[in-house]
Write an enzyme that holds these catalytic residues in place. Structure first.
Site, PDB file in Angstrom:
ATOM      1  N   HIS A  51       6.639  -5.016   0.598  1.00  0.00           N
ATOM      2  CA  HIS A  51       5.786  -3.841   0.387  1.00  0.00           C
ATOM      3  C   HIS A  51       5.281  -3.791  -1.056  1.00  0.00           C
ATOM      4  CE1 HIS A  51       7.861  -1.676   3.840  1.00  0.00           C
ATOM      5  NE2 HIS A  51       8.838  -2.481   3.448  1.00  0.00           N
ATOM      6  N   THR A  53       4.355  -0.376  -3.744  1.00  0.00           N
ATOM      7  CA  THR A  53       4.697   1.042  -3.767  1.00  0.00           C
ATOM      8  C   THR A  53       3.500   1.979  -3.899  1.00  0.00           C
ATOM      9  OG1 THR A  53       4.935   0.952  -6.156  1.00  0.00           O
ATOM     10  CG2 THR A  53       6.945   0.627  -4.846  1.00  0.00           C
ATOM     11  N   GLU A 117      10.421  -3.535  -2.064  1.00  0.00           N
ATOM     12  CA  GLU A 117       9.238  -2.864  -2.603  1.00  0.00           C
ATOM     13  C   GLU A 117       8.903  -3.462  -3.963  1.00  0.00           C
ATOM     14  OE1 GLU A 117       7.207  -0.425  -1.567  1.00  0.00           O
ATOM     15  OE2 GLU A 117       8.274   0.631   0.061  1.00  0.00           O
ATOM     16  N   ASP A 175      -0.136  -2.722   2.915  1.00  0.00           N
ATOM     17  CA  ASP A 175       0.678  -3.452   1.939  1.00  0.00           C
ATOM     18  C   ASP A 175       1.437  -4.609   2.600  1.00  0.00           C
ATOM     19  OD1 ASP A 175       2.293  -1.390   3.225  1.00  0.00           O
ATOM     20  OD2 ASP A 175       3.861  -1.818   1.781  1.00  0.00           O
TER      21      ASP A 175
HETATM   22 ZN    ZN Z   1       5.127  -0.520   2.833  1.00  0.00          ZN
END
Ligand code: ZN
Length: 272
Positions: A51, A53, A117, A175
């Protein structure tokens, strides 16, 4: 503080000789014998989901650790010049990062994945409202790769199970976006990458005749995406094609089926 002395005392009290025999007692006093270990087991962690953020480090830490948003991740990689890896959730616990996700027949991947993340804005909005996605600092990727290698090695995670949030939830997420350097992860042996020669040969065939939407839907599902149906180029199908393009053909990710996208998909799904 160590739990070892207490364990040793309990074991001795149960009449067990430590070292030669791995027996201890269960709550209630029954003996636990751990000498017979099954080969039929694997890690509960089957996937890694990547991911960004959108938020800065301070806000990311607040969101990912506080009670308000009910989201978290196992790891957060900062955007410092020398990035820091924050471990927010122990790997053996479930972090809440991937929502109503799907990949390769598995649903709700929080239970079976490690979430990472990366502190990154993702994109900047242009004056005309379109997005300009932003590249990732090399230092963050240099930090991510050894972390990923370690996770993959410890949990025995297969290359095709390292995925982006947008692949496991294409209807809602973008993302880690089209600027994420998937090819570098492939160069590091972490993820698969379609062979360029096979893609070129297949593309020439598909340029003569582009497959139907039904073919795309079936192949996308076979590759791992959540099932699509109907044979119509609807919004869910476009978003799923766009997620594939963001990763493997980031120069254009408009979700339109074309010969190159079909060729990439064909090569990914059909081993040589
Ligand atoms: Zn995500």
């Amino acid at each position: 503080m160590s739990a070892r002395p207490a364990f040793a005392l309990a074991a001795l009290a149960a009449g067990v000789v430590l070292g030669g025999c791995a027996t201890t007692t269960a709550p209630g006093g029954a003996p636990i014998d751990t000498r017979h270990v099954s080969v039929n087991q694997d890690s509960r962690v089957l996937f890694v989901v990547l991911h960004y953020t959108v938020a800065n480090l301070a806000d990311s830490l607040k969101v990912l650790t506080g009670p308000r948003d009910e989201v978290s991740a196992h790891y957060l990689i900062s955007d410092d010049a020398q990035p820091v890896v924050y471990r927010l959730v122990p790997e053996e616990r479930r972090a809440w990062h991937s929502g109503a996700s799907h990949w390769r027949g598995h649903a709700m991947l929080n239970a079976s994945s490690i979430g990472i993340e990366i502190v990154h804005p993702g994109f900047r909005e242009r004056a005309d409202g379109t997005r300009e996605y932003l590249g990732f600092p090399k230092a963050q990727i240099d930090t991510l790769i050894p972390l990923l290698k370690d996770i993959v090695q410890r949990h025995g995670i297969r290359p095709e199970r390292i995925v982006g949030h947008n692949e496991v939830l294409p209807q809602n997420k973008e993302d880690p976006g089209p600027m994420f350097p998937w090819q570098r992860l492939a160069d590091e042996g972490l993820v698969p990458w379609p062979d360029a020669q096979r893609v070129a040969a297949q593309r020439a065939l598909f340029e003569r005749q582009l497959p139907e939407v039904t073919w795309f839907q079936q192949m996308l599902a076979r590759h791992g995406f959540a099932p699509l149906a109907g044979g119509v180029l609807d919004e869910p199908t476009r978003r799923t094609i766009s997620a594939l393009q963001m990763r493997y053909r980031p120069a254009r990710y408009d979700g339109t089926p074309d010969a190159e996208t079909a060729a990439i998909l064909h090569v990914l799904v059909t081993p040589p």
